[in-house]
Scaffold this motif. Structure first.
Motif, PDB file in Angstrom:
ATOM      1  N   HIS A   1     -15.629   0.109 104.485  1.00 43.08           N
ATOM      2  CA  HIS A   1     -16.759  -0.790 104.271  1.00 43.08           C
ATOM      3  C   HIS A   1     -17.044  -1.541 105.569  1.00 43.08           C
ATOM      4  O   HIS A   1     -16.118  -1.970 106.249  1.00 43.08           O
ATOM      5  CB  HIS A   1     -16.437  -1.758 103.131  1.00 43.08           C
ATOM      6  CG  HIS A   1     -16.220  -1.034 101.837  1.00 43.08           C
ATOM      7  ND1 HIS A   1     -17.239  -0.382 101.181  1.00 43.08           N
ATOM      8  CD2 HIS A   1     -15.102  -0.799 101.126  1.00 43.08           C
ATOM      9  CE1 HIS A   1     -16.763   0.207 100.104  1.00 43.08           C
ATOM     10  NE2 HIS A   1     -15.461  -0.015 100.053  1.00 43.08           N
ATOM     11  N   LEU A   2     -18.315  -1.689 105.887  1.00 44.65           N
ATOM     12  CA  LEU A   2     -18.652  -2.285 107.179  1.00 44.65           C
ATOM     13  C   LEU A   2     -18.264  -3.765 107.209  1.00 44.65           C
ATOM     14  O   LEU A   2     -18.284  -4.449 106.191  1.00 44.65           O
ATOM     15  CB  LEU A   2     -20.150  -2.132 107.471  1.00 44.65           C
ATOM     16  CG  LEU A   2     -20.686  -0.707 107.507  1.00 44.65           C
ATOM     17  CD1 LEU A   2     -22.082  -0.682 108.112  1.00 44.65           C
ATOM     18  CD2 LEU A   2     -19.771   0.226 108.276  1.00 44.65           C
ATOM     19  N   THR A   3     -17.913  -4.212 108.412  1.00 43.45           N
ATOM     20  CA  THR A   3     -17.361  -5.555 108.567  1.00 43.45           C
ATOM     21  C   THR A   3     -18.283  -6.449 109.394  1.00 43.45           C
ATOM     22  O   THR A   3     -19.215  -5.977 110.057  1.00 43.45           O
ATOM     23  CB  THR A   3     -16.008  -5.503 109.295  1.00 43.45           C
ATOM     24  OG1 THR A   3     -16.262  -5.200 110.685  1.00 43.45           O
ATOM     25  CG2 THR A   3     -15.071  -4.454 108.717  1.00 43.45           C
TER      26      THR A   3
ATOM     27  N   VAL B   1     -14.728  -9.000 117.612  1.00 37.67           N
ATOM     28  CA  VAL B   1     -14.364  -9.954 116.553  1.00 37.67           C
ATOM     29  C   VAL B   1     -12.956  -9.600 116.084  1.00 37.67           C
ATOM     30  O   VAL B   1     -12.654  -8.426 115.831  1.00 37.67           O
ATOM     31  CB  VAL B   1     -15.366  -9.863 115.374  1.00 37.67           C
ATOM     32  CG1 VAL B   1     -14.955 -10.792 114.241  1.00 37.67           C
ATOM     33  CG2 VAL B   1     -16.781 -10.179 115.854  1.00 37.67           C
ATOM     34  N   MET B   2     -12.093 -10.623 115.994  1.00 35.52           N
ATOM     35  CA  MET B   2     -10.700 -10.346 115.677  1.00 35.52           C
ATOM     36  C   MET B   2     -10.422 -10.559 114.187  1.00 35.52           C
ATOM     37  O   MET B   2     -11.146 -11.283 113.496  1.00 35.52           O
ATOM     38  CB  MET B   2      -9.778 -11.246 116.517  1.00 35.52           C
ATOM     39  CG  MET B   2     -10.064 -11.188 118.022  1.00 35.52           C
ATOM     40  SD  MET B   2     -10.136  -9.525 118.697  1.00 35.52           S
ATOM     41  CE  MET B   2      -8.426  -9.265 119.067  1.00 35.52           C
TER      42      MET B   2
ATOM     43  N   LYS C   1      -8.147  -6.343 116.404  1.00 32.43           N
ATOM     44  CA  LYS C   1      -9.588  -6.246 116.116  1.00 32.43           C
ATOM     45  C   LYS C   1      -9.829  -6.252 114.606  1.00 32.43           C
ATOM     46  O   LYS C   1      -9.018  -5.715 113.856  1.00 32.43           O
ATOM     47  CB  LYS C   1     -10.077  -4.914 116.715  1.00 32.43           C
ATOM     48  CG  LYS C   1     -11.549  -4.691 116.678  1.00 32.43           C
ATOM     49  CD  LYS C   1     -11.889  -3.271 117.106  1.00 32.43           C
ATOM     50  CE  LYS C   1     -11.647  -2.273 116.003  1.00 32.43           C
ATOM     51  NZ  LYS C   1     -12.146  -0.927 116.249  1.00 32.43           N
ATOM     52  N   MET C   2     -10.929  -6.851 114.173  1.00 33.94           N
ATOM     53  CA  MET C   2     -11.328  -6.739 112.768  1.00 33.94           C
ATOM     54  C   MET C   2     -11.916  -5.337 112.569  1.00 33.94           C
ATOM     55  O   MET C   2     -13.022  -5.060 113.021  1.00 33.94           O
ATOM     56  CB  MET C   2     -12.378  -7.815 112.435  1.00 33.94           C
ATOM     57  CG  MET C   2     -12.765  -7.854 110.975  1.00 33.94           C
ATOM     58  SD  MET C   2     -14.111  -9.026 110.631  1.00 33.94           S
ATOM     59  CE  MET C   2     -13.275 -10.590 110.664  1.00 33.94           C
ATOM     60  N   GLY C   3     -11.118  -4.458 111.963  1.00 34.65           N
ATOM     61  CA  GLY C   3     -11.538  -3.051 111.878  1.00 34.65           C
ATOM     62  C   GLY C   3     -11.738  -2.618 110.437  1.00 34.65           C
ATOM     63  O   GLY C   3     -10.957  -2.994 109.566  1.00 34.65           O
ATOM     64  N   LYS C   4     -12.785  -1.798 110.189  1.00 28.04           N
ATOM     65  CA  LYS C   4     -13.071  -1.413 108.808  1.00 28.04           C
ATOM     66  C   LYS C   4     -12.045  -0.447 108.232  1.00 28.04           C
ATOM     67  O   LYS C   4     -11.902  -0.350 107.026  1.00 28.04           O
ATOM     68  CB  LYS C   4     -14.481  -0.844 108.683  1.00 28.04           C
ATOM     69  CG  LYS C   4     -14.743   0.427 109.477  1.00 28.04           C
ATOM     70  CD  LYS C   4     -16.117   0.991 109.171  1.00 28.04           C
ATOM     71  CE  LYS C   4     -16.940   1.335 110.402  1.00 28.04           C
ATOM     72  NZ  LYS C   4     -16.312   2.189 111.392  1.00 28.04           N
ATOM     73  N   SER C   5     -11.317   0.275 109.088  1.00 28.17           N
ATOM     74  CA  SER C   5     -10.359   1.233 108.540  1.00 28.17           C
ATOM     75  C   SER C   5      -8.976   0.601 108.328  1.00 28.17           C
ATOM     76  O   SER C   5      -8.059   1.269 107.890  1.00 28.17           O
ATOM     77  CB  SER C   5     -10.217   2.443 109.463  1.00 28.17           C
ATOM     78  OG  SER C   5     -11.354   2.622 110.241  1.00 28.17           O
TER      79      SER C   5
END
Ligand code: TYM
Length: 340
Positions: A13-15, A188-189, A197-201
């Motif tokens: 889901h996109l962040t 974005v962390m 990193k703030m990652g969608k996976s």
């Protein structure tokens, strides 16, 4: 005219990171440059363990969110990568120009492959060659600018190197692209782990703000964000990464300057409240538009169909030129005057 191309992977889901680092700029700035092309890069989602039904679902959701974020099919081209064969056609040629050493140096490959091996899994060959397919995505469109977050800079550099090498060896075929990044929030962390990193996976839900999170959920996640041991609010990414991340998010949402914004706060609580309010406000129109678009799936399908048609027409001449330049015999007897 400046050709802009960028892509987004349907792996989760996109962040908020995707939005502030990339999508918002695509909608507000890049699509107005004229000939911009945005792609849901579904083939890239197959490089790690995947569930076919989920990839299909996320591809549609990602396309819907791009439109909800403000991409306008009247201004730009929006399509799904696997609908346009030119990407994989070109990728093989570029594999004949890139080296395995270059691939193994890619930071994302090293990190993801190490994680996969730790879990006892095997690493798909496509994870290694992924940046070549990404270079093909970019080069097929004669792209000048690639608006991305910080984590993709190395991949765009590689696309540049491949373009230059191909042009030197086989004659000028590709535009040499360059990455552009946002002034703030380029990385974005994760709110729970400001070193990542703030990652969608990723699996860690509480540190990731998803674009479709309810406002209450956004508020809770921001309220629980890990801050630092100090008490004063200063912008110091190296020494105070948690607070710096919140200030960057606030700055991105309010068009402010992260260093200056820090001066206005005497407590972390007040900062978090303003960050939560700002994020909820930025996401509100996107969530509303997403709801409307979900009620009309035929519209999204139509946009993607037309987008693929336009994308094919844009990419085909460049990919055909690359086939000729590298030495492949044209399939149909083309009369090429002066060709040996
Ligand atoms: P992807 O799907 O991981 O991310 C899509 C875009 O969002 C940006 N982004 C972030 N920006 C700031 N902070 C974050 N925490 C954050 N997380 C993601 C990414 O930098 C990216 O711009 N390999 C690409 C997809 C791709 C592509 C391309 C991009 C394939 N082909 C051609 C540009 C051009 C990727 O995995 O992005």
């Amino acid at each position: 005219m400046t050709r802009v191309f960028s892509g987004i992977k349907p792996t989760g889901h996109l962040t908020l990171g995707n939005y502030l680092g990339a999508m918002r700029r695509w909608a507000e700035v890049d699509q107005r440059h004229g000939d911009a092309v945005f792609c849901v890069v579904d083939l890239h989602a197959l490089t790690v363990d995947h569930d076919p039904a989920r990839v299909r679902r996320l591809s549609r959701q990602t396309a819907t969110l791009l439109l909800a974020a403000g991409l306008d099919p009247e201004l730009c081209t929006v399509f799904v990568q696997s609908h346009v064969d030119e990407h994989t056609r070109l990728s093989y040629l570029l594999e004949c120009v890139a080296t395995d050493g270059e691939m193994r140096r890619m930071i994302q490959y090293r990190e993801k492959a190490a994680r996969e091996r730790e879990r006892g899994g095997s690493v798909r060959l496509s994870l290694l060659t992924y940046p070549v397919l990404m270079a093909a995505d970019i080069l097929a469109y004669g792209t000048h600018e690639v608006p991305v977050g910080d984590d993709q800079t190395q991949h765009v550099e590689l696309a540049r190197d491949i373009a230059v090498r191909f042009n030197q060896r086989y004659g000028h075929t590709f535009v040499v692209p360059r990455a552009t990044r946002p002034a703030v929030a380029a990385r974005v962390m994760n709110l729970q782990d400001p070193g990542a990193k703030m990652g969608k996976s990723d699996d860690s839900g509480p540190g990731i703000v998803y674009l479709l999170d309810e406002p209450d959920v956004v508020r809770k996640k921001v309220a629980r964000a890990v801050t630092d041991s100090g008490a004063d609010v200063v912008y110091d990414p190296a020494g105070r990464p948690g607070v710096a991340n919140l200030l960057e998010i606030l700055a991105a949402c309010t068009d402010g300057d992260p260093a200056g914004l820090g001066d206005g706060y005497t407590s972390y609580g007040a900062l978090k409240k303003d960050v939560a309010d700002a994020v909820v406000e930025v996401l509100r129109p996107l969530r509303e538009r997403h709801r409307e678009l979900c009620a009309d799936p035929g519209y999204v399908d139509g946009v993607l169909r037309e987008g693929a048609r336009r994308a094919r027409a844009l990419a085909r001449p460049t990919v055909d030129a690359a086939y000729r330049a590298i030495g492949l015999l044209p399939a149909e007897a083309e009369v090429v005057v002066g060709a040996g």
